[in-house]
Motif scaffolding. Structure first.
Motif, PDB file in Angstrom:
ATOM      1  N   TRP A  61       0.873  -1.561   0.030  1.00 15.24           N
ATOM      2  CA  TRP A  61      -0.109   0.479   0.255  1.00 15.24           C
ATOM      3  C   TRP A  61       0.925   1.267  -0.204  1.00 15.24           C
ATOM      4  CZ3 TRP A  61      -5.545  -0.279   1.654  1.00 15.24           C
ATOM      5  CH2 TRP A  61      -6.354   0.763   1.056  1.00 15.24           C
ATOM      6  N   ILE A  62       0.426   2.462  -0.760  1.00 15.14           N
ATOM      7  CA  ILE A  62       1.474   3.185  -0.894  1.00 15.14           C
ATOM      8  C   ILE A  62       0.717   4.390  -0.848  1.00 15.14           C
ATOM      9  CG2 ILE A  62       2.938   4.356  -3.077  1.00 15.14           C
ATOM     10  CD1 ILE A  62       3.850   2.240  -4.147  1.00 15.14           C
ATOM     11  N   LYS A  63       1.072   5.682   0.096  1.00 16.20           N
ATOM     12  CA  LYS A  63       0.498   6.632   0.647  1.00 16.20           C
ATOM     13  C   LYS A  63       1.002   7.856   0.715  1.00 16.20           C
ATOM     14  CE  LYS A  63       0.933   5.637   5.205  1.00 16.20           C
ATOM     15  NZ  LYS A  63       0.986   5.639   7.065  1.00 16.20           N
ATOM     16  N   ARG A  64       0.401   8.461  -0.903  1.00 20.06           N
ATOM     17  CA  ARG A  64       0.667   9.518  -1.063  1.00 20.06           C
ATOM     18  C   ARG A  64      -0.569  10.228  -0.673  1.00 20.06           C
ATOM     19  NH1 ARG A  64       5.425   7.096  -1.167  1.00 20.06           N
ATOM     20  NH2 ARG A  64       6.590   7.099  -3.547  1.00 20.06           N
ATOM     21  N   TYR A  98      -6.395   4.284  -6.344  1.00 22.27           N
ATOM     22  CA  TYR A  98      -5.819   3.479  -7.423  1.00 22.27           C
ATOM     23  C   TYR A  98      -5.899   1.960  -6.543  1.00 22.27           C
ATOM     24  CZ  TYR A  98      -4.698   7.866  -9.556  1.00 22.27           C
ATOM     25  OH  TYR A  98      -5.075   9.425 -10.453  1.00 22.27           O
ATOM     26  N   PHE A  99      -5.966   1.097  -8.002  1.00 18.18           N
ATOM     27  CA  PHE A  99      -5.709  -0.150  -7.263  1.00 18.18           C
ATOM     28  C   PHE A  99      -5.454  -0.989  -8.845  1.00 18.18           C
ATOM     29  CE2 PHE A  99     -10.323  -0.046  -8.491  1.00 18.18           C
ATOM     30  CZ  PHE A  99     -10.458  -1.689  -9.495  1.00 18.18           C
ATOM     31  N   ALA A 100      -5.039  -1.775  -7.854  1.00 20.85           N
ATOM     32  CA  ALA A 100      -3.869  -2.726  -9.195  1.00 20.85           C
ATOM     33  C   ALA A 100      -4.053  -4.079  -8.550  1.00 20.85           C
ATOM     34  CB  ALA A 100      -2.844  -2.868  -9.798  1.00 20.85           C
ATOM     35  N   PHE A 101      -5.129  -5.405  -9.065  1.00 21.59           N
ATOM     36  CA  PHE A 101      -4.015  -7.214  -8.876  1.00 21.59           C
ATOM     37  C   PHE A 101      -3.697  -7.630  -9.778  1.00 21.59           C
ATOM     38  CE2 PHE A 101      -9.215  -5.731  -7.378  1.00 21.59           C
ATOM     39  CZ  PHE A 101      -8.630  -4.977  -6.240  1.00 21.59           C
ATOM     40  N   SER A 102      -2.934  -8.074  -9.193  1.00 19.20           N
ATOM     41  CA  SER A 102      -1.947  -8.920 -10.578  1.00 19.20           C
ATOM     42  C   SER A 102      -2.229 -10.865 -10.237  1.00 19.20           C
ATOM     43  CB  SER A 102      -0.619  -8.552 -10.788  1.00 19.20           C
ATOM     44  OG  SER A 102      -0.857  -7.423 -10.978  1.00 19.20           O
ATOM     45  N   LEU A 103      -2.311 -11.701 -11.149  1.00 23.37           N
ATOM     46  CA  LEU A 103      -2.443 -12.941 -10.845  1.00 23.37           C
ATOM     47  C   LEU A 103      -0.955 -14.055 -12.156  1.00 23.37           C
ATOM     48  CD1 LEU A 103      -5.959 -13.976 -10.839  1.00 23.37           C
ATOM     49  CD2 LEU A 103      -4.409 -14.157  -9.358  1.00 23.37           C
ATOM     50  N   PRO A 104      -0.461 -14.808 -11.198  1.00 24.49           N
ATOM     51  CA  PRO A 104       0.493 -14.914 -12.673  1.00 24.49           C
ATOM     52  C   PRO A 104       0.085 -15.529 -13.749  1.00 24.49           C
ATOM     53  CG  PRO A 104       1.050 -15.573 -10.417  1.00 24.49           C
ATOM     54  CD  PRO A 104       0.114 -15.261  -9.841  1.00 24.49           C
ATOM     55  N   CYS A 105       0.357 -15.745 -15.064  1.00 20.41           N
ATOM     56  CA  CYS A 105      -0.136 -16.076 -16.123  1.00 20.41           C
ATOM     57  C   CYS A 105       0.947 -17.179 -16.725  1.00 20.41           C
ATOM     58  CB  CYS A 105      -0.781 -15.706 -17.182  1.00 20.41           C
ATOM     59  SG  CYS A 105      -0.449 -13.783 -17.651  1.00 20.41           S
ATOM     60  N   LYS A 154      -2.329 -16.705  -5.141  1.00 22.64           N
ATOM     61  CA  LYS A 154      -1.763 -16.142  -5.869  1.00 22.64           C
ATOM     62  C   LYS A 154      -1.537 -14.642  -5.662  1.00 22.64           C
ATOM     63  CE  LYS A 154       0.971 -20.593  -7.275  1.00 22.64           C
ATOM     64  NZ  LYS A 154       1.181 -21.709  -8.341  1.00 22.64           N
ATOM     65  N   MET A 155      -2.614 -13.979  -5.532  1.00 20.30           N
ATOM     66  CA  MET A 155      -2.990 -12.266  -6.159  1.00 20.30           C
ATOM     67  C   MET A 155      -2.283 -11.450  -5.246  1.00 20.30           C
ATOM     68  SD  MET A 155      -6.669 -11.096  -6.204  1.00 20.30           S
ATOM     69  CE  MET A 155      -7.626 -11.443  -7.241  1.00 20.30           C
ATOM     70  N   VAL A 156      -2.000 -10.232  -5.745  1.00 21.39           N
ATOM     71  CA  VAL A 156      -1.128  -9.552  -5.441  1.00 21.39           C
ATOM     72  C   VAL A 156      -1.904  -8.676  -5.940  1.00 21.39           C
ATOM     73  CG1 VAL A 156       1.212  -8.159  -5.406  1.00 21.39           C
ATOM     74  CG2 VAL A 156       0.956 -10.905  -5.524  1.00 21.39           C
ATOM     75  N   ALA A 157      -1.937  -8.086  -4.873  1.00 20.88           N
ATOM     76  CA  ALA A 157      -2.786  -6.304  -4.891  1.00 20.88           C
ATOM     77  C   ALA A 157      -2.103  -5.112  -3.994  1.00 20.88           C
ATOM     78  CB  ALA A 157      -3.881  -6.210  -4.129  1.00 20.88           C
ATOM     79  N   GLY A 158      -2.265  -3.859  -4.737  1.00 23.88           N
ATOM     80  CA  GLY A 158      -1.693  -2.735  -4.746  1.00 23.88           C
ATOM     81  C   GLY A 158      -2.438  -1.865  -4.910  1.00 23.88           C
ATOM     82  N   PHE A 159      -2.289  -1.162  -3.466  1.00 24.06           N
ATOM     83  CA  PHE A 159      -2.989   0.113  -3.925  1.00 24.06           C
ATOM     84  C   PHE A 159      -2.345   2.030  -2.869  1.00 24.06           C
ATOM     85  CE2 PHE A 159      -5.183  -3.394  -1.307  1.00 24.06           C
ATOM     86  CZ  PHE A 159      -6.421  -3.639  -2.377  1.00 24.06           C
ATOM     87  N   LEU A 160      -3.275   2.395  -4.169  1.00 22.62           N
ATOM     88  CA  LEU A 160      -2.165   3.450  -4.213  1.00 22.62           C
ATOM     89  C   LEU A 160      -3.045   4.644  -3.400  1.00 22.62           C
ATOM     90  CD1 LEU A 160      -0.192   6.327  -4.371  1.00 22.62           C
ATOM     91  CD2 LEU A 160      -1.145   5.844  -6.348  1.00 22.62           C
ATOM     92  N   SER A 161      -3.401   5.711  -2.227  1.00 23.72           N
ATOM     93  CA  SER A 161      -4.461   6.250  -1.576  1.00 23.72           C
ATOM     94  C   SER A 161      -3.789   7.705  -0.502  1.00 23.72           C
ATOM     95  CB  SER A 161      -5.171   5.720  -1.622  1.00 23.72           C
ATOM     96  OG  SER A 161      -5.224   4.958   0.298  1.00 23.72           O
ATOM     97  N   GLU A 162      -4.236   8.494   0.139  1.00 25.97           N
ATOM     98  CA  GLU A 162      -3.482   9.276   0.497  1.00 25.97           C
ATOM     99  C   GLU A 162      -3.480   8.198   2.204  1.00 25.97           C
ATOM    100  OE1 GLU A 162      -4.610  14.008   0.922  1.00 25.97           O
ATOM    101  OE2 GLU A 162      -6.754  13.075   0.741  1.00 25.97           O
ATOM    102  N   LYS A 163      -4.413   7.196   2.818  1.00 25.95           N
ATOM    103  CA  LYS A 163      -4.358   6.615   3.512  1.00 25.95           C
ATOM    104  C   LYS A 163      -4.724   5.279   3.448  1.00 25.95           C
ATOM    105  CE  LYS A 163      -6.770  10.162   6.534  1.00 25.95           C
ATOM    106  NZ  LYS A 163      -8.174  10.609   7.490  1.00 25.95           N
ATOM    107  N   LYS A 164      -3.624   4.424   4.161  1.00 25.71           N
ATOM    108  CA  LYS A 164      -3.951   2.942   4.668  1.00 25.71           C
ATOM    109  C   LYS A 164      -5.280   2.595   5.149  1.00 25.71           C
ATOM    110  CE  LYS A 164      -0.805  -1.251   5.419  1.00 25.71           C
ATOM    111  NZ  LYS A 164      -0.030  -1.319   5.649  1.00 25.71           N
ATOM    112  N   LEU A 165      -6.402   2.210   4.553  1.00 20.91           N
ATOM    113  CA  LEU A 165      -7.313   1.653   5.409  1.00 20.91           C
ATOM    114  C   LEU A 165      -6.840  -0.121   5.851  1.00 20.91           C
ATOM    115  CD1 LEU A 165      -9.674   3.475   3.221  1.00 20.91           C
ATOM    116  CD2 LEU A 165      -8.284   4.284   4.648  1.00 20.91           C
TER     117      LEU A 165
END
Length: 612
Positions: free
Chosen positions: A1-4, A10-17, A170-181
């Motif tokens: 989780w990136i705080k900015r 913003y969100f993103a989910f990735s699965l190996p393929c 195996k899912m990896v999630a990434g988030f970008l927002s002002e606060k980590k929820l």
């Protein structure tokens, strides 16, 4: 989780393929297009249009030379991130279980192949495309391989690939927002709650029989359906009732058991095996306890491959078949519908009586049934669906062994019914002394495989029933009707949409005018939002209630597959209904429900009618 200090979430989910060198790459591209390739994609419709959880959402399949990533990303209010994770996983899980609709698949194919063409318009685009295939696959000629894989992809291909790569642990999630929820532990907790249901296993035997095994471990029963194209649409005036007779006598004894012996054997293990016949399909249904499945399958094989069609049983069955017709004669609505369908589909199987004809039942022999059996009961035309509590590995091997020697007894081409002509006679009065006049106003409409099917079902749902517009206006407000409704009869080439009212003879003209007033009003203004919502909920609820048992699910899947709707049609039906619009219904009425294309049937007293 990136705080900015950002204004958007913003969100993103990735699965190996897969790598681009892998055979699965084209199928992953199709999945990405179906899930997030525009405003008609699954995730956009569900998370944006229906649930309003996201502001944007897209998917992509990143397949480089090495291992790739299947990515889902977008923007949303950070407060919705947890719910977005859950809903995305639900949609991916649905594809793992039931695949996609044929329409979704064809649309994705068109989009991907057209992108190829557009990217080849310029020398820069073409050279980039050729270079990508040369570098990543070792030959620019593999463009042809890729295009061919896209063209030939099936729903089953996408199910297999989704099951292979959509591993949520195996899912990896990434988030970008002002606060980590929430924390990574919270994210892992969401994933841990996911309980993947068993997916259908689909395979084809060497004899051409398609088999679908769908484990459901809720109750210790198994439903089995074997379905073929057949039924009323393959009958003629001379053979009307053939499939009713065939399916009734199919289970009345085999070459090794009399009817009584077979009934005793089945009852002793709590198993039921019956034939069924409808307007478009026919086949066998089996209901068994899980503990008796192996024995039930042996009797199923015996009935399927060795039916006796004994002449004595044929004689005994004739009164039963004739009884179907006698019961109809006691129900004026059935009589009126039969006469109406003769009008709507003149000199065509669609206009025949689904209960058969007295002439056929009086004269048929068991040779007629044996000939029909040889012609229509063919593995290459059939679909076998088994649903319930069983071990899929054991059952797959059992089915292969059980039916490996079943072959077609006829290789003649089975000709489908012709396209029905439109009736030349548009108004018919059938005189009968009765206190109630029955009026049917109907139309030939597109067949059950048409894109308009669901819009027609929503229209019918909004008109029919005690909450429908017909009942509310013509009965409650105007007191015109004893009973009033609408109904549908689906066939592959054309279908029938019918408005029905039972009224006093003196209210006949007012009732007919009322039908047209209602249709014209809907064509002009559409339905109210609450009417559409109620109609959709009614359709979805009725469908779910009809699929509560393993046998009802197996029959639904088998029949839908045989009809070309796809075995997974019912799992996709809710979304098809939800995304049908008010505009779709208005367009449908304008296009297909025209006065000059209507057929009117009046059954009752002659009260000095004015034909005009």
């Amino acid at each position: 989780w990136i705080k900015r200090p950002v204004k958007e979430g913003y969100f993103a989910f990735s699965l190996p393929c897969a790598s681009f060198r892998d055979e699965d790459t084209p199928f992953l591209d199709l999945l990405a297009e179906i899930l997030g390739g525009g405003e008609s994609s699954r995730l956009y419709l569900k998370l944006k249009r229906e649930l309003n959880l996201v502001k944007t959402i897209s998917t992509s399949s990143f397949t480089p030379y090495g291992p790739g990533l299947f990515e889902i990303y977008g923007t949303a209010d950070p407060q919705n991130f947890k719910k977005i994770i859950e809903e995305v996983i639900k949609e991916l899980e649905m594809i793992k279980q039931f695949g996609v609709s044929v329409e979704e698949l064809e649309k994705a194919k068109t989009q991907i192949l057209s992108d190829f063409i557009f990217s080849s318009e310029t020398s820069e685009g073409l050279s980039s495309l050729l270079a990508r295939f040369q570098i990543l696959r070792g030959s620019y000629k593999d463009i042809l391989w890729y295009q061919e894989k896209i063209k030939k992809a099936t729903v089953e291909d996408l199910i297999k690939v989704s099951q292979k790569y959509f591993n949520f642990q195996k899912m990896v999630a990434g988030f970008l927002s002002e606060k980590k929820l929430f924390t990574e532990k919270d994210f892992q907790g969401i994933l841990a709650k996911i309980k993947s249901k068993p997916s259908p296993e689909i395979f084809t035997l060497n004899n051409g029989l398609k088999v679908i095994l769908y484990p459901q471990n809720d109750v210790p029963t198994v439903g089995i359906t074997l379905a073929f194209p057949g039924g009323l649409r393959f009958e003629t005036k001379e053979t009307n009732g053939l499939f009713q007779a065939l399916t009734l006598l199919w289970t009345r004894g085999t070459k090794n058991y009399t009817a009584e012996e077979l009934a005793e054997k089945l009852e002793s293990i709590g198993t039921t095996i019956k034939g069924f016949s409808g307007r478009n399909t026919f086949g066998l249904n089996v209901l068994s306890l899980s503990s008796k499945l192996e024995e039930s399958l042996e009797y199923f094989k015996e009935i399927l491959l060795n039916p006796a069609f004994d002449e004595n049983e044929c004689k005994k069955a004739k009164p039963e078949l004739i009884s179907l017709l006698l019961k109809q004669q006691d129900q004026p609505l059935h009589l009126a519908v039969n006469e109406f369908l003769k009008m709507l589909f003149p000199n065509h199987p669609y206009g025949l009586n689904s209960a058969g004809s007295l002439e056929f039942y009086q004269k048929f022999t068991c040779k007629d049934l044996r000939d029909a059996y040889k012609k229509f009961v063919r593995p290459d035309k059939g679909t076998l669906v088994i649903v319930g509590n069983f071990d899929p590995f054991f059952l797959k091997e059992k089915i292969k062994t059980l039916l490996m020697d079943w072959g077609s007894q006829s290789h003649k081409t089975i000709l489908e019914e012709p396209e029905p002509d439109y009736p030349k006679k548009l108004i018919t009065h059938l005189e009968k002394e009765t206190y109630q006049t029955q009026i049917l106003l109907g139309f030939q409409t597109p067949g059950l495989n048409s894109k308009e099917k669901v819009a027609l079902e929503v229209l019918n749902s909004a008109l029919s029933g005690q909450n429908g517009r017909l009942f509310r206006i013509l009965r409650d407000e105007r007191s015109l009707a004893y009973v009033v409704t609408s109904f549908l009869i689906f066939y592959p080439k054309k279908s029938a949409f019918v408005l029905y009212i039972g009224c006093s003879p003196e209210k006949e003209r007012e009732a007919i005018s009322g039908f047209w007033e209602i249709l014209e009003k809907i064509k002009k203004d559409g339905f109210e939002p609450e009417e559409i919502e109620r109609a959709k909920n009614r359709l979805i609820g009725s469908q779910k209630l009809s699929l509560q048992s393993n046998l009802s699910i197996s029959e639904d899947m088998a029949v839908n597959e045989v009809l070309g709707l796809g075995w997974n049609y019912s799992s996709l039906y809710e979304n098809l209904v939800k995304y049908s619009t008010k505009k779709d219904i208005k367009n449908y009425i304008k296009t297909f429900l025209k006065k000059k294309r209507s057929v009117l049937f009046i059954f009752g007293k002659n009260e000095n009618r004015n034909n005009k």
